[in-house]
Write a protein that holds these residues in place. Sequence first.
Motif, PDB file in Angstrom:
ATOM      1  N   ASP A 223      -0.981  45.233   3.190  1.00  0.00           N
ATOM      2  CA  ASP A 223      -2.137  43.469   3.465  1.00  0.00           C
ATOM      3  C   ASP A 223      -1.130  42.946   3.950  1.00  0.00           C
ATOM      4  O   ASP A 223       0.112  43.174   4.815  1.00  0.00           O
ATOM      5  CB  ASP A 223      -0.947  42.338   2.146  1.00  0.00           C
ATOM      6  N   PRO A 224      -2.679  42.697   5.441  1.00  0.00           N
ATOM      7  CA  PRO A 224      -2.598  42.574   6.780  1.00  0.00           C
ATOM      8  C   PRO A 224      -1.699  40.845   6.626  1.00  0.00           C
ATOM      9  O   PRO A 224      -1.422  40.312   8.286  1.00  0.00           O
ATOM     10  CB  PRO A 224      -3.482  42.424   7.118  1.00  0.00           C
ATOM     11  N   GLN A 225      -2.044  39.660   5.484  1.00  0.00           N
ATOM     12  CA  GLN A 225      -1.362  39.062   5.697  1.00  0.00           C
ATOM     13  C   GLN A 225      -0.256  38.849   5.498  1.00  0.00           C
ATOM     14  O   GLN A 225       1.020  37.168   5.742  1.00  0.00           O
ATOM     15  CB  GLN A 225      -2.114  38.170   4.437  1.00  0.00           C
ATOM     16  N   LEU A 226       0.480  39.682   4.721  1.00  0.00           N
ATOM     17  CA  LEU A 226       1.862  40.092   4.733  1.00  0.00           C
ATOM     18  C   LEU A 226       3.064  41.186   5.959  1.00  0.00           C
ATOM     19  O   LEU A 226       4.114  39.970   6.565  1.00  0.00           O
ATOM     20  CB  LEU A 226       2.852  40.929   4.012  1.00  0.00           C
ATOM     21  N   VAL A 227       2.134  40.745   7.147  1.00  0.00           N
ATOM     22  CA  VAL A 227       2.954  41.543   8.431  1.00  0.00           C
ATOM     23  C   VAL A 227       3.730  40.500   8.839  1.00  0.00           C
ATOM     24  O   VAL A 227       5.092  40.681   9.600  1.00  0.00           O
ATOM     25  CB  VAL A 227       2.029  41.886   9.273  1.00  0.00           C
ATOM     26  N   GLY A 228       3.362  39.219   9.562  1.00  0.00           N
ATOM     27  CA  GLY A 228       4.257  38.549  10.050  1.00  0.00           C
ATOM     28  C   GLY A 228       6.029  38.087   8.962  1.00  0.00           C
ATOM     29  O   GLY A 228       7.312  38.352   9.434  1.00  0.00           O
ATOM     30  N   ALA A 229       6.014  38.432   8.183  1.00  0.00           N
ATOM     31  CA  ALA A 229       6.932  38.290   6.541  1.00  0.00           C
ATOM     32  C   ALA A 229       7.882  39.204   6.603  1.00  0.00           C
ATOM     33  O   ALA A 229       9.216  39.331   6.923  1.00  0.00           O
ATOM     34  CB  ALA A 229       6.238  37.616   5.271  1.00  0.00           C
ATOM     35  N   LEU A 230       6.817  40.346   6.683  1.00  0.00           N
ATOM     36  CA  LEU A 230       7.414  41.334   6.894  1.00  0.00           C
ATOM     37  C   LEU A 230       8.638  41.252   8.468  1.00  0.00           C
ATOM     38  O   LEU A 230      10.047  42.102   8.105  1.00  0.00           O
ATOM     39  CB  LEU A 230       6.702  42.863   6.314  1.00  0.00           C
ATOM     40  N   GLY A 231       8.182  41.375   8.977  1.00  0.00           N
ATOM     41  CA  GLY A 231       8.817  41.504  10.324  1.00  0.00           C
ATOM     42  C   GLY A 231       9.976  40.933  10.315  1.00  0.00           C
ATOM     43  O   GLY A 231      10.586  41.110  10.801  1.00  0.00           O
ATOM     44  N   ALA A 232       9.652  39.109   9.915  1.00  0.00           N
ATOM     45  CA  ALA A 232      10.734  38.758   9.582  1.00  0.00           C
ATOM     46  C   ALA A 232      11.841  39.120   9.437  1.00  0.00           C
ATOM     47  O   ALA A 232      12.932  39.597   9.648  1.00  0.00           O
ATOM     48  CB  ALA A 232      10.198  36.879   8.868  1.00  0.00           C
ATOM     49  N   ALA A 233      11.449  39.583   7.514  1.00  0.00           N
ATOM     50  CA  ALA A 233      12.670  40.278   6.859  1.00  0.00           C
ATOM     51  C   ALA A 233      13.380  41.237   7.532  1.00  0.00           C
ATOM     52  O   ALA A 233      14.109  41.341   7.388  1.00  0.00           O
ATOM     53  CB  ALA A 233      12.062  40.308   5.627  1.00  0.00           C
ATOM     54  N   GLU A 234      12.531  42.118   8.373  1.00  0.00           N
ATOM     55  CA  GLU A 234      13.213  43.723   9.080  1.00  0.00           C
ATOM     56  C   GLU A 234      14.180  42.875   9.857  1.00  0.00           C
ATOM     57  O   GLU A 234      15.464  43.479  10.721  1.00  0.00           O
ATOM     58  CB  GLU A 234      11.757  44.040   9.976  1.00  0.00           C
ATOM     59  N   PHE A 235      14.039  41.727  10.836  1.00  0.00           N
ATOM     60  CA  PHE A 235      15.127  41.398  11.780  1.00  0.00           C
ATOM     61  C   PHE A 235      16.207  40.659  11.021  1.00  0.00           C
ATOM     62  O   PHE A 235      16.829  40.688  11.672  1.00  0.00           O
ATOM     63  CB  PHE A 235      13.620  39.707  12.918  1.00  0.00           C
ATOM     64  N   ALA A 236      15.931  39.962  10.008  1.00  0.00           N
ATOM     65  CA  ALA A 236      16.510  39.376   9.091  1.00  0.00           C
ATOM     66  C   ALA A 236      17.826  40.518   8.317  1.00  0.00           C
ATOM     67  O   ALA A 236      18.656  40.913   8.672  1.00  0.00           O
ATOM     68  CB  ALA A 236      15.928  38.865   7.920  1.00  0.00           C
ATOM     69  N   ARG A 237      17.017  41.884   8.158  1.00  0.00           N
ATOM     70  CA  ARG A 237      18.004  43.077   8.330  1.00  0.00           C
ATOM     71  C   ARG A 237      18.618  43.387   8.819  1.00  0.00           C
ATOM     72  O   ARG A 237      19.706  44.025   8.987  1.00  0.00           O
ATOM     73  CB  ARG A 237      16.786  44.105   7.065  1.00  0.00           C
ATOM     74  N   GLN A 238      18.281  43.861  10.005  1.00  0.00           N
ATOM     75  CA  GLN A 238      19.038  43.936  11.434  1.00  0.00           C
ATOM     76  C   GLN A 238      19.655  43.236  11.666  1.00  0.00           C
ATOM     77  O   GLN A 238      20.798  44.066  12.118  1.00  0.00           O
ATOM     78  CB  GLN A 238      17.946  44.111  12.492  1.00  0.00           C
ATOM     79  N   LYS A 239      19.684  41.745  12.087  1.00  0.00           N
ATOM     80  CA  LYS A 239      21.237  41.104  11.677  1.00  0.00           C
ATOM     81  C   LYS A 239      22.752  41.065  10.183  1.00  0.00           C
ATOM     82  O   LYS A 239      23.726  40.674  10.911  1.00  0.00           O
ATOM     83  CB  LYS A 239      20.220  39.405  11.942  1.00  0.00           C
ATOM     84  N   GLY A 240      21.552  41.383   9.815  1.00  0.00           N
ATOM     85  CA  GLY A 240      22.685  40.934   7.941  1.00  0.00           C
ATOM     86  C   GLY A 240      23.266  42.463   8.147  1.00  0.00           C
ATOM     87  O   GLY A 240      24.646  42.025   7.465  1.00  0.00           O
ATOM     88  N   MET A 241      22.592  43.292   8.676  1.00  0.00           N
ATOM     89  CA  MET A 241      23.742  44.723   8.435  1.00  0.00           C
ATOM     90  C   MET A 241      24.695  44.857   9.508  1.00  0.00           C
ATOM     91  O   MET A 241      25.013  45.949   9.100  1.00  0.00           O
ATOM     92  CB  MET A 241      22.312  45.758   8.613  1.00  0.00           C
ATOM     93  N   ARG A 242      25.000  44.233  10.739  1.00  0.00           N
ATOM     94  CA  ARG A 242      25.597  44.333  11.449  1.00  0.00           C
ATOM     95  C   ARG A 242      27.280  44.195  11.315  1.00  0.00           C
ATOM     96  O   ARG A 242      27.144  43.241  10.712  1.00  0.00           O
ATOM     97  CB  ARG A 242      25.092  43.521  13.212  1.00  0.00           C
TER      98      ARG A 242
END
Length: 263
Positions: A244-263
């Motif tokens: 859903d194109p409306q979710l893209v910003g939230a998905l990007g935020a979640a991916e940033f969270a994953r990258q930072k949280g997995m460090r």
Amino acid sequence: MKYFGGCDSGSTYTKCVIIDETGKMAADVTLRSRINSVLSAQDALNKAIEQVEELNRPEDLTYLVGTGYGRNKVPFADENISEISCHAMGVHVADPSVRSVIDIGGQDVKGIAVDTDGTVLNFAMNDKCAAGTGRFFEAMAKAFEMDLTEFSKLALGAKNVIPITSQCTVFAESEVISLVGEGKPMDEIAAGIELSVAKRCFVMSKKAGAVDKITLTGGCAKNDGLKAAIEKVLKLKVIELPIDPQLVGALGAAEFARQKGMR
């Protein structure tokens, strides 16, 4: 299993996405934003949490990133990241081949050029006027006495285009009402509206250098008439994302969270 959240607190809608440590989407929520951004974010977070069996409350997320218009009001957020960066990353996660984004939000239009790693190469933004935004289309649909879904398809059958000269939302609405009152074909008026917005999107994308392998994000990406008009102005096919194109910003935020949280 660790879980990571992204909450996109927009001016019109609040979106929340939760992904697991592999990057798989575990939950998503889209809610109409309330006047209070904190309450909107809380509602979206709680509804997303309910979709994940292992989670009981937002604090159970390993890392949470807030983004969007009200990103500083997202409760429990570990960090806030701009919606421009989050849309670029969200598009990269959804389709790494895409290099350009036109994001049409509730109150601004952005052109974004995306690098091969999902970071922002350049962007241009129109946030001085509501013309061409979600608020603009809501006003236009109201003038046609239609809902947004009906209006988004109206221009597709038009044989001609009646130009809309006003860029301002207020003046454009008055112009549209006058044209309707004169008995002009409604589909041709709608086609003029879509074309005027498409031209504005083209300017933003050109300023950002976003002119190839392009996609649309935000709620207005669901406007079929606008998508067709943008393809006509840009002279290229708009790539449809697998989410859903409306979710893209939230998905990007979640991916940033994953990258930072997995460090």
